[in-house]
Design a protein around this motif. Structure first.
Motif, PDB file in Angstrom:
ATOM      1  N   LEU A   3       0.847  -1.187   0.000  1.00 29.30           N
ATOM      2  CA  LEU A   3       0.000   0.000   0.000  1.00 29.30           C
ATOM      3  C   LEU A   3       0.886   1.242   0.000  1.00 29.30           C
ATOM      4  CD1 LEU A   3      -2.738   1.391   0.245  1.00 29.30           C
ATOM      5  CD2 LEU A   3      -2.633   1.023   2.711  1.00 29.30           C
ATOM      6  N   ARG A   4       0.613   2.148  -0.930  1.00 29.53           N
ATOM      7  CA  ARG A   4       1.472   3.323  -1.108  1.00 29.53           C
ATOM      8  C   ARG A   4       0.590   4.568  -1.207  1.00 29.53           C
ATOM      9  NH1 ARG A   4       6.866   3.237  -2.961  1.00 29.53           N
ATOM     10  NH2 ARG A   4       7.578   5.092  -4.064  1.00 29.53           N
ATOM     11  N   CYS A   5       0.816   5.518  -0.296  1.00 27.30           N
ATOM     12  CA  CYS A   5       0.054   6.766  -0.292  1.00 27.30           C
ATOM     13  C   CYS A   5       0.996   7.939  -0.524  1.00 27.30           C
ATOM     14  CB  CYS A   5      -0.668   6.957   1.042  1.00 27.30           C
ATOM     15  SG  CYS A   5      -1.965   5.749   1.352  1.00 27.30           S
ATOM     16  N   GLY A   6       0.557   8.890  -1.326  1.00 26.22           N
ATOM     17  CA  GLY A   6       1.369  10.073  -1.602  1.00 26.22           C
ATOM     18  C   GLY A   6       0.811  11.288  -0.889  1.00 26.22           C
ATOM     19  N   GLU A  96       2.255   7.046  -9.272  1.00 26.09           N
ATOM     20  CA  GLU A  96       2.738   5.759  -8.770  1.00 26.09           C
ATOM     21  C   GLU A  96       2.125   5.354  -7.435  1.00 26.09           C
ATOM     22  OE1 GLU A  96       6.938   6.296  -8.651  1.00 26.09           O
ATOM     23  OE2 GLU A  96       7.118   6.683 -10.801  1.00 26.09           O
ATOM     24  N   VAL A  97       1.243   6.177  -6.858  1.00 28.63           N
ATOM     25  CA  VAL A  97       0.683   5.847  -5.544  1.00 28.63           C
ATOM     26  C   VAL A  97      -0.741   5.308  -5.675  1.00 28.63           C
ATOM     27  CG1 VAL A  97       2.117   7.608  -4.438  1.00 28.63           C
ATOM     28  CG2 VAL A  97      -0.232   8.172  -5.082  1.00 28.63           C
ATOM     29  N   ASP A  98      -1.204   4.637  -4.602  1.00 31.02           N
ATOM     30  CA  ASP A  98      -2.551   4.063  -4.603  1.00 31.02           C
ATOM     31  C   ASP A  98      -3.603   5.073  -4.167  1.00 31.02           C
ATOM     32  OD1 ASP A  98      -1.738   1.285  -5.188  1.00 31.02           O
ATOM     33  OD2 ASP A  98      -0.757   1.417  -3.230  1.00 31.02           O
ATOM     34  N   ALA A  99      -3.215   5.986  -3.296  1.00 29.34           N
ATOM     35  CA  ALA A  99      -4.161   6.975  -2.778  1.00 29.34           C
ATOM     36  C   ALA A  99      -3.416   8.277  -2.517  1.00 29.34           C
ATOM     37  CB  ALA A  99      -4.832   6.477  -1.504  1.00 29.34           C
ATOM     38  N   ILE A 100      -4.164   9.373  -2.521  1.00 30.79           N
ATOM     39  CA  ILE A 100      -3.597  10.697  -2.295  1.00 30.79           C
ATOM     40  C   ILE A 100      -4.012  11.205  -0.919  1.00 30.79           C
ATOM     41  CG2 ILE A 100      -3.686  13.121  -3.034  1.00 30.79           C
ATOM     42  CD1 ILE A 100      -4.087  12.082  -5.906  1.00 30.79           C
TER      43      ILE A 100
END
Length: 363
Positions: A3-6, A96-100
């Protein structure tokens, strides 16, 4: 799953301060725009009290929590979609992220400049959203000719053309992609476009410590916008999170209580991000380790098994499932079996939050 958030927002809204606090990585925080040019990436462990409780039952000292990657993306400004302020570089990182996580400034401080010259959460949100939509519109307009040519050769491609035209029309009317897509099929097809405003968004209203936990007039405006757009929103203080990060673990509960909080901003942010993305955790447990695995809600057993290894999904035979609460209440796997609460589940089983699973597979 990873999981990747920006973290995004205008310059000087508290993004890097918040990033530093919650990841314990020291991204440079400075009182001028563009001090963060390359995205800083930090991994934070997802807190889950169930890990320790399961470990106590199975007698292992090794805990492997789920991990959330946080990306600190440099401040966007008006004109970023056209390259202002190195905007094109920063926008590519968001893809490139899953959520902002959109950090919105909701505090007054004459010593910290605001790039627009005034504190205006609604205006700040509109600026960022507009730049992201303009970038998406530019991207889609470049893709449409290729899509139309492909549709002449393959009739199935016409569905993509139709969706692309719908997205272009909506963006032209100032509607973000996440609000244009109406069905699961559309959302799935749109993934191949890699659009910025298709990503789920969480507003993090950054306030002074004195405005915790309820916020202020600024946060009320953010809450209003979040409700109108179907986004998530939480009130957080980057300054308070920085103070918490510097305290010994045993002193943190008292400090949180003094702020009127039951849990840290990081814990609330993670919980909200999981909810935003429709995720939850299941566990594997043994004498070697207790491991938390993040999956989407609604995932069937083979898909959940793939979080461990793709071979587990390919060769899936069955899942032996017990629930965390039964394991803790009864005190051992053997007693769970004796009580008839260990189940053998097949490919159709939908994995639940808190399940403890042993996968049987053959490759």
């Amino acid at each position: 799953m990873s999981l990747r958030c920006g973290i995004v927002g205008l310059p000087n809204v508290g993004k890097s301060t918040l990033f530093n606090a919650i990841t314990a990585k020291q991204a440079e925080a400075a009182n001028y725009p563009f001090c963060t040019i390359e995205p800083n990436v930090g991994s934070v462990l997802v807190p889950d009290h169930r890990l320790r409780e399961i470990a106590n039952v199975v007698k292992t000292p090794v805990l492997v929590p789920a991990v959330l990657d946080i990306v600190d993306i440099a401040g966007l400004v008006r004109g970023a979609s056209k390259g202002e302020g190195l905007g094109n570089q920063f926008l590519s990182h968001i893809r490139e992220v899953d959520a902002i996580i959109h950090v919105v400034r909701c505090f007054d401080d004459p010593n910290i400049i605001h790039v627009e010259g005034k504190i205006d959460p609604a205006g700040d949100i509109a600026t960022i959203e507009t730049e992201l939509m303009l970038a998406d519109l530019d991207s889609m307009e470049k893709k449409m000719d290729k899509l139309r040519k492909g549709a002449r050769k393959e009739k199935e491609q016409q569905l993509l053309v139709d969706l692309g035209e719908k997205i272009v029309t909506g963006l032209g009317e100032g509607i973000p992609v996440r609000r244009i897509l109406e069905t699961d099929d559309e959302r799935e097809m749109a993934k191949q476009f890699f659009l910025l405003t298709a990503k789920p968004e969480l507003y993090a209203a950054n306030v002074a410590e004195s405005d915790l936990p309820d916020g202020n007039d600024y946060t009320a405006k953010v809450a209003e916008i979040a409700a109108a757009t179907g986004s998530k929103m939480l009130i957080i203080s980057a300054k308070a999170e920085a103070d918490i990060a510097e305290l010994p673990e045993e002193e943190r509960p008292d400090f949180l209580e003094s702020l009127g909080l039951e849990m840290s901003g990081l814990d609330r942010l993670i919980r909200t991000a999981y909810d935003l993305l429709g995720l939850h955790n299941y566990f594997t447990a043994g004498v070697k380790e207790v491991h938390a695995w993040t999956i989407r809600k609604g995932a069937a057993a083979p898909e959940a098994a793939a979080a461990i290894h793709s071979d587990f999904e390919k060769g899936f035979i069955r899942a032996e499932v017990m629930h965390y609460a039964d394991l803790i209440a009864l005190g051992s796997e053997q007693k769970v079996r004796e009580a008839g609460k260990m189940r053998s589940e097949g490919k159709e089983y939908i994995v639940k939050d808190g399940d403890v699973i042993v996968f049987r597979f053959n490759v």
